[in-house]
Scaffold this active site. Structure first.
Site, PDB file in Angstrom:
ATOM      1  N   CYS A  75       0.836  -1.208   0.000  1.00  0.00           N
ATOM      2  CA  CYS A  75       0.000   0.000   0.000  1.00  0.00           C
ATOM      3  C   CYS A  75       0.868   1.254   0.000  1.00  0.00           C
ATOM      4  O   CYS A  75       0.571   2.228  -0.707  1.00  0.00           O
ATOM      5  CB  CYS A  75      -0.939   0.003   1.200  1.00  0.00           C
ATOM      6  SG  CYS A  75      -0.127  -0.113   2.810  1.00  0.00           S
ATOM      7  N   HIS A  77       1.838   5.300   9.738  1.00  0.00           N
ATOM      8  CA  HIS A  77       0.954   4.252   9.238  1.00  0.00           C
ATOM      9  C   HIS A  77      -0.043   3.789  10.293  1.00  0.00           C
ATOM     10  O   HIS A  77       0.305   3.585  11.451  1.00  0.00           O
ATOM     11  CB  HIS A  77       1.807   3.058   8.779  1.00  0.00           C
ATOM     12  CG  HIS A  77       1.127   2.137   7.826  1.00  0.00           C
ATOM     13  ND1 HIS A  77       0.084   1.328   8.188  1.00  0.00           N
ATOM     14  CD2 HIS A  77       1.339   1.898   6.500  1.00  0.00           C
ATOM     15  CE1 HIS A  77      -0.328   0.625   7.144  1.00  0.00           C
ATOM     16  NE2 HIS A  77       0.433   0.964   6.104  1.00  0.00           N
TER      17      HIS A  77
END
Length: 481
Positions: free
Chosen positions: A293, A320
């Site tokens: 991602c 994150h």
């Protein structure tokens, strides 16, 4: 405010609602019967509410000198509905704005003539390819979001057919639990439609899609042809197998044709960031990776910046959201620091995303370092890219360039752009872009730039994965104009 002003405001709103209501069946029909996805400056209108359609039109004002009214775009949509077009993503907003405000029409060209010229690549070009069977091997966060994305595309012209999910287990109540997890999501909200359990066929039914549930412990022990599935693309969401030997087990199963891994791959397997190096996918590739991602979020922006300014070197720090790999409470974990409670701590960890950029963008090999901080939010992350450029610029010029890249370049499906001074992570849940440039946070000092990129590390990444599936299936849908 006077009564007259109140009345005008209400009348304006009611007019927008009325046109949005008129647009909905045309948008749906274009998608279901012709395979045409209608968008407005990158925002999809398919299955959108009247409010979604109104909001998409309001966003045009953030990118252009004038607003685009629904009554102005409606004649273009109406004309499109009567044309022989198929298999395309068509930006209604750009078409209407170009005709009305940018003098893109030629002479006295009518709307119909203008559309014929602008949409030429999709006119009379019906895609006759047989539907592609897709199997989701693993049904976790990414698997369920991919299922949602494929189910929302259901229709006679949909060429990607979700045929099955493969999971371990088969305990009592398993189907009900799988259905419930697809139906309800704590981050992404309820499923848009109806889901029922079919015990007789050991399947789930979702918006007219029959999804076979198959139980298996190894990729090579399934006979997909027993379920009428053949030449399928297997999307491995487990992350257990990452090399050619492990992922190659899928290809030993009858009915499996190709494999896509939703994680970075090892060895010589191609790591694809759609929009950057998806052209590297060939018909002969049997195993492909959709990278991570974070790699998908940063690589398109890095490519855009490198193409224009050149990048000498830099550092990428990712902030994150925590993931299922971490512990809810303090407990043993084989990795450093990840054993500490994810909802209670910021956790410094490593990421290979910066180095992985080079697999999709070789010109940046050896130029980037990276690190990551996991933070107590369940979704949406940020990459902070501290870059040394080959030439000097300023904040305004760099932001203008990235804005144009987001709207009009080959990376328009990957890069989004926001000028909001109030946006926060939860506002971007459900974003379909690989990354969103936060222009207000950009810092430029000569040849040094700091660029902040948000990304929905679940949904945005899943959209990138689905684009890779389409390419592996040979479904090249043009984005017009």
């Amino acid at each position: 405010m006077s009564d007259v002003q109140n009345d005008r405001t209400l009348q304006s709103w009611e007019e927008r609602q009325e046109f949005a209501e008129l647009m909905q069946p045309l948008i749906g029909k274009l998608y279901r019967t012709k395979g045409v996805e209608t968008i407005v400056y990158g925002r999809s209108l398919v299955a959108g509410s009247t409010i979604d359609i109104i909001k998409a039109h309001r966003l045009v004002r953030q990118h252009e000198d004038s607003k685009l009214r629904l009554r102005e775009s409606f004649p273009f949509l109406e004309a499109m509905a009567n044309m022989n077009i198929s298999s395309a993503r068509v930006d209604l907003g750009k078409l209407a704005y170009g005709y009305l405000y940018k003098n893109e029409k030629q002479g006295d060209e009518s709307i119909e003539q203008y559309l014929m010229r602008k949409l030429g690549a999709a006119i009379g070009n019906a895609h006759e390819q047989e539907p592609q069977d897709v199997v989701l091997y693993g049904f976790g966060r990414i698997g369920r979001l991919l299922a949602r994305l494929m189910i929302e595309r259901n229709g006679r012209n949909n060429k990607l057919r979700l045929r099955a999910i493969v999971v371990r287990g088969g305990r009592e109540g398993d189907l009900e639990k799988r259905a419930s997890l697809l139906r309800r999501d704590s981050v992404h909200g309820p499923f848009n439609g109806s889901i029922t359990v079919d015990h007789e066929n050991n399947a789930l039914k979702a918006n007219g899609t029959l999804i076979q549930v198959i139980y298996a412990n190894s990729p090579d022990e399934v006979d997909y042809t027993k379920y009428g599935i053949d030449n399928a693309i297997i999307v491995d969401n487990t992350g257990i197998w990452k090399d050619e030997d492990g992922l190659g087990l899928h290809l030993k199963s009858k009915g499996a044709k190709k494999v896509l891994l939703t994680a970075p791959a090892k060895g010589a397997i191609k790591n694809i960031v759609h929009g950057v190096n998806h052209g590297d996918i060939t018909a002969e590739d049997l195993i492909v990776s959709a990278a991570s991602c974070t790699t998908n979020a940063i690589t398109p922006v890095l490519k855009a910046l490198n193409d224009r300014y050149g990048i000498r070197n830099g550092h990428v720090e990712t902030v994150h959201a925590y993931t299922n790999d971490q512990n809810l409470i303090d407990n043993y974990h084989k990795a450093d620091r990840r054993g500490r409670s994810a909802p209670l701590n910021m956790v410094l960890t490593e990421t290979g995303a910066a180095k992985a950029v080079a697999k999709a963008l070789p010109e940046l090999a050896g130029k980037l370092t990276g690190n990551a901080i996991r933070v107590p939010t369940p979704n949406v992350s940020m990459a902070i890219m501290n870059l040394n450029l080959n030439e000097e610029t300023d904040k305004s010029a760099l932001n203008d360039y990235l804005r144009e890249a987001a709207l009009f370049s080959d990376l328009q499906d990957q890069i989004d752009y926001t000028a909001s001074t109030e946006i926060v992570s939860s506002d971007l849940v459900g974003s379909r872009y690989a990354g969103i440039v936060d222009s207000q946070a950009t810092i430029v000092d000569g040849d040094r730039a700091v660029v902040y990129v948000w990304y929905d590390n679940e949904f945005g990444y899943s959209c990138q994965v689905l684009r890779c599936v389409q390419d592996m299936a040979g479904l090249n849908v043009p984005s017009l104009p």
